[in-house]
Design a protein around this motif. Sequence first.
Motif, PDB file in Angstrom:
ATOM      1  N   GLY A1199       9.934  -0.246   4.812  1.00  0.00           N
ATOM      2  CA  GLY A1199      10.948  -1.230   4.512  1.00  0.00           C
ATOM      3  C   GLY A1199      12.048  -0.987   3.591  1.00  0.00           C
ATOM      4  O   GLY A1199      12.719  -1.805   3.243  1.00  0.00           O
ATOM      5  N   HIS A1200      12.289   0.355   3.208  1.00  0.00           N
ATOM      6  CA  HIS A1200      13.394   0.837   2.268  1.00  0.00           C
ATOM      7  C   HIS A1200      14.661   0.911   2.859  1.00  0.00           C
ATOM      8  O   HIS A1200      14.791   1.210   4.277  1.00  0.00           O
ATOM      9  CB  HIS A1200      12.808   2.137   1.628  1.00  0.00           C
ATOM     10  CG  HIS A1200      11.663   2.060   0.681  1.00  0.00           C
ATOM     11  ND1 HIS A1200      10.396   2.073   1.195  1.00  0.00           N
ATOM     12  CD2 HIS A1200      11.473   1.673  -0.408  1.00  0.00           C
ATOM     13  CE1 HIS A1200       9.559   1.707   0.371  1.00  0.00           C
ATOM     14  NE2 HIS A1200      10.293   1.647  -0.825  1.00  0.00           N
ATOM     15  N   PRO A1201      15.448   0.657   2.508  1.00  0.00           N
ATOM     16  CA  PRO A1201      16.890   0.774   3.298  1.00  0.00           C
ATOM     17  C   PRO A1201      17.336   2.207   3.307  1.00  0.00           C
ATOM     18  O   PRO A1201      18.092   2.363   4.127  1.00  0.00           O
ATOM     19  CB  PRO A1201      18.072   0.024   2.110  1.00  0.00           C
ATOM     20  CG  PRO A1201      17.265   0.001   0.760  1.00  0.00           C
ATOM     21  CD  PRO A1201      15.778   0.090   0.995  1.00  0.00           C
ATOM     22  N   ASN A1202      16.872   3.054   2.488  1.00  0.00           N
ATOM     23  CA  ASN A1202      17.367   4.536   2.685  1.00  0.00           C
ATOM     24  C   ASN A1202      16.280   5.393   2.199  1.00  0.00           C
ATOM     25  O   ASN A1202      15.173   5.007   2.229  1.00  0.00           O
ATOM     26  CB  ASN A1202      18.588   4.694   2.157  1.00  0.00           C
ATOM     27  CG  ASN A1202      19.506   5.675   2.695  1.00  0.00           C
ATOM     28  OD1 ASN A1202      18.969   6.708   3.252  1.00  0.00           O
ATOM     29  ND2 ASN A1202      20.830   5.957   2.361  1.00  0.00           N
ATOM     30  N   ASN A1203      16.781   6.699   1.748  1.00  0.00           N
ATOM     31  CA  ASN A1203      15.568   7.767   1.218  1.00  0.00           C
ATOM     32  C   ASN A1203      14.896   6.865  -0.147  1.00  0.00           C
ATOM     33  O   ASN A1203      15.477   6.295  -0.758  1.00  0.00           O
ATOM     34  CB  ASN A1203      16.403   8.873   1.028  1.00  0.00           C
ATOM     35  CG  ASN A1203      17.014   9.549   2.202  1.00  0.00           C
ATOM     36  OD1 ASN A1203      16.771   9.099   3.437  1.00  0.00           O
ATOM     37  ND2 ASN A1203      18.130  10.395   1.677  1.00  0.00           N
ATOM     38  N   VAL A1204      13.751   7.386   0.003  1.00  0.00           N
ATOM     39  CA  VAL A1204      13.009   7.362  -1.207  1.00  0.00           C
ATOM     40  C   VAL A1204      13.063   8.263  -2.120  1.00  0.00           C
ATOM     41  O   VAL A1204      12.569   9.154  -1.938  1.00  0.00           O
ATOM     42  CB  VAL A1204      11.462   6.797  -1.145  1.00  0.00           C
ATOM     43  CG1 VAL A1204      10.535   6.622  -2.197  1.00  0.00           C
ATOM     44  CG2 VAL A1204      11.350   5.597   0.052  1.00  0.00           C
ATOM     45  N   VAL A1205      13.765   8.181  -3.350  1.00  0.00           N
ATOM     46  CA  VAL A1205      14.111   9.324  -4.080  1.00  0.00           C
ATOM     47  C   VAL A1205      13.042   9.305  -5.255  1.00  0.00           C
ATOM     48  O   VAL A1205      13.252  10.476  -5.930  1.00  0.00           O
ATOM     49  CB  VAL A1205      15.559   9.151  -4.351  1.00  0.00           C
ATOM     50  CG1 VAL A1205      16.542   9.287  -3.479  1.00  0.00           C
ATOM     51  CG2 VAL A1205      15.781   7.892  -5.303  1.00  0.00           C
ATOM     52  N   SER A1206      12.440   8.273  -5.510  1.00  0.00           N
ATOM     53  CA  SER A1206      11.425   8.454  -7.073  1.00  0.00           C
ATOM     54  C   SER A1206      10.538   7.483  -6.664  1.00  0.00           C
ATOM     55  O   SER A1206      10.790   6.441  -5.969  1.00  0.00           O
ATOM     56  CB  SER A1206      12.487   7.965  -8.090  1.00  0.00           C
ATOM     57  OG  SER A1206      11.540   8.150  -9.361  1.00  0.00           O
ATOM     58  N   ILE A1207       9.219   7.871  -7.071  1.00  0.00           N
ATOM     59  CA  ILE A1207       8.136   6.901  -7.151  1.00  0.00           C
ATOM     60  C   ILE A1207       7.322   7.120  -8.266  1.00  0.00           C
ATOM     61  O   ILE A1207       7.050   7.937  -8.838  1.00  0.00           O
ATOM     62  CB  ILE A1207       7.253   7.159  -5.626  1.00  0.00           C
ATOM     63  CG1 ILE A1207       6.139   6.216  -5.492  1.00  0.00           C
ATOM     64  CG2 ILE A1207       6.898   8.608  -5.714  1.00  0.00           C
ATOM     65  CD1 ILE A1207       5.359   6.365  -4.236  1.00  0.00           C
ATOM     66  N   LYS A1208       6.702   5.986  -9.043  1.00  0.00           N
ATOM     67  CA  LYS A1208       5.877   6.185 -10.253  1.00  0.00           C
ATOM     68  C   LYS A1208       4.809   5.187  -9.998  1.00  0.00           C
ATOM     69  O   LYS A1208       5.009   3.893  -9.397  1.00  0.00           O
ATOM     70  CB  LYS A1208       6.726   5.570 -11.456  1.00  0.00           C
ATOM     71  CG  LYS A1208       7.802   6.850 -11.730  1.00  0.00           C
ATOM     72  CD  LYS A1208       6.881   7.930 -12.068  1.00  0.00           C
ATOM     73  CE  LYS A1208       8.062   9.420 -12.438  1.00  0.00           C
ATOM     74  NZ  LYS A1208       7.452  10.514 -12.788  1.00  0.00           N
ATOM     75  N   TYR A1209       3.491   5.310 -10.350  1.00  0.00           N
ATOM     76  CA  TYR A1209       2.276   4.679 -10.380  1.00  0.00           C
ATOM     77  C   TYR A1209       2.103   4.304 -11.649  1.00  0.00           C
ATOM     78  O   TYR A1209       1.849   5.130 -12.753  1.00  0.00           O
ATOM     79  CB  TYR A1209       1.177   5.198  -9.733  1.00  0.00           C
ATOM     80  CG  TYR A1209      -0.094   4.360  -9.730  1.00  0.00           C
ATOM     81  CD1 TYR A1209      -0.218   3.332  -9.135  1.00  0.00           C
ATOM     82  CD2 TYR A1209      -0.993   5.074 -10.353  1.00  0.00           C
ATOM     83  CE1 TYR A1209      -1.408   2.629  -9.263  1.00  0.00           C
ATOM     84  CE2 TYR A1209      -2.511   4.481 -10.481  1.00  0.00           C
ATOM     85  CZ  TYR A1209      -2.557   3.176 -10.091  1.00  0.00           C
ATOM     86  OH  TYR A1209      -3.622   2.470 -10.009  1.00  0.00           O
ATOM     87  N   CYS A1210       1.906   2.911 -12.122  1.00  0.00           N
ATOM     88  CA  CYS A1210       1.481   2.551 -13.496  1.00  0.00           C
ATOM     89  C   CYS A1210      -0.050   2.156 -13.376  1.00  0.00           C
ATOM     90  O   CYS A1210      -0.521   1.258 -12.599  1.00  0.00           O
ATOM     91  CB  CYS A1210       2.301   1.159 -13.777  1.00  0.00           C
ATOM     92  SG  CYS A1210       1.733   0.770 -15.552  1.00  0.00           S
TER      93      CYS A1210
END
Length: 1490
Positions: A1199-1210
């Motif tokens: 459901g993202h509008p465009n490319n996923v450029v960064s991801i972080k897990y807490c």
Amino acid sequence: MVPSPVCHLGCGGGWWHLWDLPSACFSSCRIRPQLSKEKIEGCHICTSVTPGEPQVLLGKDKAFTYDFVFDLDTWQDQIYATCVGKLIEGCFEGYNATVLAYGQTGAGKTYTMGTGFDMNISEEEQGIIPRAIGHLFSGIEERKRVAQSQGVAAPEFKVSAQFLELYNEEILDLFDSARDPDARHRKSNIKIHEDASGSIYTTGVTSRLISSQDELIQCLKQGALSRTTASTQMNVQSSRSHAIFTIHLCQMRVCNRSELPTTEYETLTAKFHFVDLAGSERLKRTGATGERAKEGISINCGLLALGNVISALGDQNKKVVHVPYRDSKLTRLLQDSLGGNSQTIMIACVSPSDRDFMETLNTLKYANRARNIKNKVVVNQDKTSQQISTLRAEIARLQMELMEYKAGKRVIGEDGSEGYSDLFRENAMLQKENSTLRMRVKAMQEAIDAINSRVTHLMSQEANLMLAKAGDGNEAIGTLIQNYIREIEELRTKLLESESMNESLRRSLSRVSARPPYSMGSSPASGLAGLCSPAAPVETEASDVLRRAKQDLERLKKKERRQRRKSGCEEEDGHEDEDEDSASEESLVDSDSDAEEKAVNFQADLADLTCEIEIKQKLIDELENSQRRLQTLKHQYEEKLILLQNKIRDTQLERDRVLQNLSTMECYTEEKANKIKADYEKRLKEMNRDLQKLQAAQKEHARLLKNQSRYERELRKLQAEVAEMKKAKVALMKQMREEQQRRRLAETKRNREIAQLKKEQRRQEFQIRALESQKRQQEIVLRRKTQEVRWGALASFWGKHSFPGMVRLVAHVPLLPSGCRKKFPKKGASQTFSKAARLKWQSLERRIFDIVMQRMTIVNLEADMERLIKKREELALLQEALLGKRMKLQAESPKEQKGLQELNEEIEVLGANIDYINDSISDCQATIMQIEETKEELDSTDTSVVISSCSLAEARLLLDNFLKASIDKGLQVAQKEAQIRLLEGRLRQTDMTSSSQNHAILDALREKAESHPELQALIHNVQQGGTQGWCILRPGTLLVSLGAGEMVTWAGRGWVAQTSGERCWLDQLLLDPSVPGSCQVSSSQVMCPSNPSWLRPPDVGFTPPSSPPTRPRNDRNVFSRLTSNQSQGSALDKGIINPVGGTKNARTAPLQCVSMAEGHTKPVLCLDATDELLFTGSKDRSCKMWNLVTGQEIASLKGHPNNVVSIKYCSHTGLVFTVSTSYIKVWDIRDSARCIRTLTSSGQVISGDACAGTTTRTVTSVQGEHQINQIALNPTGTMLYAATGNSVRIWELSRLQPIGKLSGHIGPVMCLTVNQTASNHDLVVTGSKDHYVKVFEIAEGMVGNIGPTHNFEPPHYDGIECLAIQGDILFSGSRDNGIKKWDLEQQELIQQIPNAHKDWVCALAFIPGRPMVLSACRGGMIKVWNVDTFAPVGEIKGHDSPINAICTNSKHIFTASSDCRVKLWNYVPGLTPCLPRRVLAIKGRATSLP
């Protein structure tokens, strides 16, 4: 202090000219002063007035223009004199008028109108209505007094008044003394009617006849005190109804027209509405409940209807035909005032405080629309007077027209049409020119006078100086000289004028005398006839040649025009074909180049022919001119010759006569004869010389006649060339037509081929949609079956282990009933939709989505503003308290410097926080303004245009789509509500279970605490801390320790139970009830295992239903069992991590690839990893979550509008943050992978998934937002840093609210990393496209705009792409292919390798537990470097495509590449480092910034 009245009006020259346009509806704006409460709470002024212009600025740059603007310090009399005074004067002339006061509650409407009589006010503070009453009666007295002084009958006046109140859509009569004030809710008997002329009147209303000003004031006061008022949070005395005070004026006066022979009377009527509208309000702001809430809703409904009427009347495009006057009684009562027979002015009352920003914005927009209304204002006369005036005006018009016919100004044409004569038009032009010349003459005369006075002055000065030098100077003599000089100059001017006039008369006389006679005599001599006779045949021949040349040229021009018309028609046809098939021509440019080149050549040839024809025409014109010149010379010479012949003849006759006289004279002597003879011979010689000159001229004339024959030959040659050009042009035009015909046939053929290809493409697209629909249906069935199996297994497990609460909870999980499941369209259903209808539906859908997003954004911004305003109020109160404390401390102990310093620091911190909040409020206001401007642009393309252009079939299809969309949205809302109720029930159940289980855990820990003193102390501290037996268990920590090797921990995806060294995941525990010691533990509670005897099940007080029957197990996994009846292709949708065998250079390479994760369909751009979980983001607009223990994909976050450029897990909160365009999505993966919040680059927080409605890829960001390039978490998991544009926004994760920004870069921030200093401060390092690396140190409690602590120099030669930090060592990689090593403690550059890679350095990472750093480039190479010496250890070709990201955990190294894969690597220790390469050691100090 008495402020000076300030009013900003329209244009220069006063404001009265505005009322010369009685058809306009005027709008004004009044800004009230700030209240004391607003000043105490620290509210800022968000409005300003442009000096000298009627313009209001809201925020920084949003301007609204009105007819009048009144600033904060404007007095009541200035408002009345500017807006209302002229309307009262118009009432005496029979014009209706209306004054409306509009605005939010508490904006000063009642004060401005003057209907608030509940308190004593001074005369200066009187409102519009009391001043208008005084003006009305003073005007009546003035007119009576003027009539008496003029000796005419005094006018008779009759004044009556009505006072109505519109309360909850019921009309109440405030003059009705018999009305029960408590019976407001009863239905009123007052009716609204419309007469034949369209005027509105009411029945059942008390109308009081008024005889004096005091009586009318008393009636106004009585009605105002009877109005409904109440107290709200925004206004202590808030009007709860709309009030309309109406004054009816009827006068009978004498017609003051001088042309009337007798005295006539006329009757004029006028009504003046004073409308005090109730304030528009929001229940959230006013805090109204019960009756007050109902009143507010009724008020807003009436104002909404009024706004719709204003919008319909002010629509400049005239798209709206119907005006909804009948939607509300308020608009029905004001029908005359809005678009009818009335002069109307709206006074918008606004608040200047930023707390009321949204209300002020809406009020200004509301009033701005009223300027476009056009009223139809006429004089209200009785029918007799009106008819007499009409007839008199008609007679005057006809008399004027008759005079124009008599004067010749008007004429009637041959076709009977009327018009102005040419003489009249010429006379008008001459008059205009005459006036211009008069102005010039006047200006020149003034200049001449000035010059004469200057010359006189200079000459008198010169004469005085000469007299002074001679010693005869005297003031009287000087004055006399000056007068003489002035008189001389005037006489000289008159003399020059007389000479100029005399010269002009002489020239005119010479022109008159030089005119040739109208008839000429016969030829005086035969010699002249002989000279002129040869020219006759030459003239005839030349005229014949010219005539033939003109005929041929005219014929050629006609043919050329016909050819041009034909070619023009063909070119138009070609253009139409090109317009219709523009899409096909783009793909066939190469094939059409030859035809276009031929067409261009044809056009060039045609242009050349046309140019040559024009040249020939010019030559012919020159020949004709020369012929005319020859004729003129011929006539002149003939006249001169005749004149000379006559003179010679006369002279000879005179000589003979004189000689004869001499011979007869007696006194004849030889001397006299010789003298006379000599005289005449002299005269004869002169005449002979003249004759010789004429003969020479005759010879020249003969030569010119010979040249004329040559010109005739050239003319014949030119005619022949023109004929040849004509033939060539005809052939060229024929060739062009043939070529165009061939081209048209080729285009037709290509169009048929393109249509066939498009038809095939549509068929393939339909097949693709059908397959996608089938796939979605299979996925839904699969998901439903998976859910049923999981819940069934869970219920059987908990039923078997005697947990009735969980069985009850599972049994009450609602499954979607079969009748409510989504029905997919059949395969051929979409064929009924035409292409045009689909396009219109898509445009409407996009428009609706844009409107929803805009409104949601504005609502979120308003919520942020309210939150910031409340925070500012709290800080302002705290600051006031600290200031009071400081003053008290200074008074009591002035020498206490330490305490004063602490207070000053706290006050400064509060001031900084308030400044930051004010900046944030300003940012929110600016964003709202940008959204409003975008909304206005979107409103220009209204959906009504699309709907009005639909046919009946398309309208049905659109209605069907709207119905389906409404049903789908309603179903989604129902499902969400059911889910919310379910989650609320689960939360209550969880609270009860958690309480019981925490008590049980404490009991168990007490039993084990006997042998562990530390545990006993911990239990004592927990009980002393007031938890009353509650044990707070957080994810990421050891929850339960049952014995040696037995524990349950949180692993991000779920809880992991480990018993005697064996790890078991939640999925296995749920689906395998036979596992001993299995348990289920969520993020906030512990579901007790089955083996320990100290754990007791909770007593929830109800009997659970019977457990569902268990199904026999087999060897296949759950996924294979669920998809056993479906196609085998569905299993490939999930990603998997496959092991990889050894490669050839595995022994020498520093890294060894052990596994490969596959599942993404497009390049993988980012990743993050823990020891058990892996998160990847890709260009396919999705994020995948992988289980590193089982090697399976767990979930996909879409459901993202465009490319996923960064991801972080807490790991502290169990949240996942993903970045796409300008949004940061916050996912909660503890319960189910769902988006709980959406953060934007501008600092907004949107609940849920803000991009859920986005089905297609969005390339551009929303206005006001910026691209987010990367995010980073601090080590404690409390702060999130997002690189937004050229700044970094700081988010506090505990509240998910922005608290500040890091600024200092002049280019976009491309990467950032976070570390922690020894003082537990966050150390943020950023790299930007401006080639610089900057360091920010953020202490606890710092908010607002934060500048960099250090700026590392020298910079890179290109933008920074990646950063890696470990301890005090920082590595930076750039697009210049180089890597630099920095010392954070010394703030200097240690080493750099300019060409570390052959391409961009895209990723950097440290190998855990080893002094090694990894670097990867766009060429797919991975290199290992020694951290201490920066020496290369080894390199390996990691991927064939660019490597986009690297991350590590305690065991593996992960690389993400554009080949859609993620590889897992192990570091191979013990390798000998490679030969050392050239390393530059540069000691470059960092520049410290203040």
